[in-house]
Design an enzyme around this catalytic site. Structure first.
Site, mmCIF file in Angstrom:
data_model
loop_
_atom_site.group_PDB
_atom_site.id
_atom_site.type_symbol
_atom_site.label_atom_id
_atom_site.label_comp_id
_atom_site.label_asym_id
_atom_site.label_seq_id
_atom_site.Cartn_x
_atom_site.Cartn_y
_atom_site.Cartn_z
ATOM 1 N N ILE A 186 2.725 10.802 -6.286
ATOM 2 C CA ILE A 186 3.118 9.681 -5.666
ATOM 3 C C ILE A 186 3.690 8.714 -6.768
ATOM 4 C CG2 ILE A 186 0.854 8.318 -5.787
ATOM 5 C CD1 ILE A 186 1.541 7.022 -3.018
ATOM 6 N N PRO A 204 0.705 -1.008 0.024
ATOM 7 C CA PRO A 204 -0.053 -0.012 0.063
ATOM 8 C C PRO A 204 0.940 1.301 -0.009
ATOM 9 C CG PRO A 204 -0.756 -1.721 1.526
ATOM 10 C CD PRO A 204 0.572 -1.942 1.286
ATOM 11 N N CYS A 205 0.487 2.106 -1.056
ATOM 12 C CA CYS A 205 1.527 3.327 -0.862
ATOM 13 C C CYS A 205 0.986 4.679 -0.815
ATOM 14 C CB CYS A 205 1.916 3.540 -2.524
ATOM 15 S SG CYS A 205 2.885 2.121 -3.071
ATOM 16 N N GLN A 206 -0.430 4.726 -0.521
ATOM 17 C CA GLN A 206 -1.074 6.057 -0.228
ATOM 18 C C GLN A 206 -0.494 6.754 1.047
ATOM 19 O OE1 GLN A 206 -2.217 2.980 -1.037
ATOM 20 N NE2 GLN A 206 -4.422 3.153 -2.175
ATOM 21 N N TYR A 245 2.498 6.425 2.105
ATOM 22 C CA TYR A 245 3.667 6.931 2.109
ATOM 23 C C TYR A 245 4.067 8.243 1.734
ATOM 24 C CZ TYR A 245 8.461 6.730 -0.095
ATOM 25 O OH TYR A 245 9.671 7.140 -0.639
#
Length: 378
Positions: free
Chosen positions: A134, A82-84, A86
């Site tokens: 992102i 999951p990148c949100q 970060y």
């Protein structure tokens, strides 16, 4: 030739790694904190080591010791952190966000393992976060470790998956190869799209709430998709119908093929939906046509939230039907409670999409190997 190798981070039940295995990769390990998903992964990837831990608690040395690899020997590292949480553009990030730092952990393992290739997938909505900020962070993070990175949004239905599903896929390599993505095989001018009925028509009928459904198929496979997913399987599993309430049973009886909540009499609508506009909630209480693609399979097939009513039976889709719509082989027996099984299916990358990605990487790998061999011979 030495077999190609892959490790799956955030592996869940193993949809992406299953696709790579189908393409000829040897799956060495998986990491995930979800214990029921891990049991499914181990049962379906018996050759692999499974780390049921937070990724923060898995060291590079743990992976190298378990797999017998040395840094630089792994062919492909796959996964979907999951990148949100970060992104530096996410002003709500912080230690309260469990997603924060997971991409950094992914990069930590990349740096230590030094795989030849990277594959990272995520929700397509990443492109709209912070005006693409992102995406730039991901490219810069991987690029800083020496990887040339490309990304593309892939539509699962264009690769034979009977479902509308969009995922962003990053591919990177450090060997000078071209980052390849699979070419669509299904759609206009190509093979016909695989429909819901193509995927599930051979599964036996069930009543609403029937817990111990038949473990035999309703008939022989009707098409190539069913033949492939049934290969070698004698006993059907994970095919039982959730028990819907009497009011939901009453609602479903009013919904025709292709219909939705708009077909439910006003007095039977949930209170919150009595105030809805006709243009709202387009998928709720949806009964898809047999000739439709499935809507995106989520972590629960809740008829209140999407088009998860069976095309011609008054019940919700079973775990097995959801798995078929994700292109999981019937040999996958999902572990845990039924709720946990739905989560495993909905969180997964469709194995068939994973296989197409893996095949594209193999082709690019072969091309660079041929170029290097020619250069050495000159």
């Amino acid at each position: 030739m030495t077999s190609l190798t892959a490790i799956d981070l955030f592996c869940g039940a193993g949809g992406l790694s299953e696709g790579f295995r189908q393409a000829g990769y040897h799956i060495l390990a998986g990491i995930d904190l979800d214990a029921p998903a891990g049991r499914t992964f181990l049962a379906t990837h018996p050759e692999a080591t499974f780390f049921c831990r937070r990724i923060q608690d898995v060291g590079v040395s743990d992976i190298l010791n378990a797999t017998g690899l040395k840094p630089g020997e792994l062919d492909v590292l796959v996964g979907g952190p999951p990148c949100q949480g970060y992104s530096v553009y996410n002003h709500q990030r912080g230690t309260h966000d469990p997603r924060a730092g997971l991409f950094k952990e992914y990069l930590r393992l990349v740096e230590g393992l030094r795989p030849r290739w990277l594959v990272m997938e995520n929700v397509s909505g990443l492109t709209s976060i912070a005006q693409g900020g992102i995406i730039r962070e991901i490219e810069e993070g991987m690029g800083g470790l020496g990887y040339e990175v490309s990304w593309k949004i892939l539509k699962a239905e264009e690769y034979g998956v009977p479902q509308e599903r969009r995922r962003i896929v990053f591919v990177g390599n450090r060997i000078g190869a071209t980052n390849a993505f699979p070419e669509p095989t299904h759609g206009p001018g190509l093979q016909p799209l695989v429909t819901i009925w193509d995927a599930i028509s051979d599964l036996p009928p069930l009543q609403n709430g029937e817990k111990t459904g038949p473990d035999r198929y309703a008939g022989p496979p009707a098409n190539a998709f069913q033949r492939e997913l049934r290969k070698g399987v004698k006993r059907l599993t994970n095919h039982s119908a959730p028990k819907l309430s009497p009011v939901n049973e009453a609602r479903m009886k009013h919904i025709p093929s292709g219909g939705s909540w708009r077909d439910i009499p006003f007095n039977l609508l949930p209170e919150g939906m009595k105030r809805a506009k006709r243009s709202d909630h387009t998928k709720r209480y949806g009964r898809p046509r047999k000739t439709d693609l499935a809507c995106t399979i989520l972590t629960k097939c809740d008829v209140h939230w999407g088009a998860y009513i069976h095309p011609d039976q008054d019940r919700a889709l079973t775990v097995r039907e959801a798995a078929r719509l994700q292109s999981f082989p019937d040999s996958f027996e999902f572990e845990g409670s039924r709720t946990e099984q739905y989560v495993q299916v909905g969180n997964a990358v469709p194995p068939l999409l994973g296989r197409k990605i893996a095949q594209a990487i193999k082709q690019a790998d072969d091309a660079i190997a041929s170029e290097q061999a020619l250069a050495a011979a000159e």
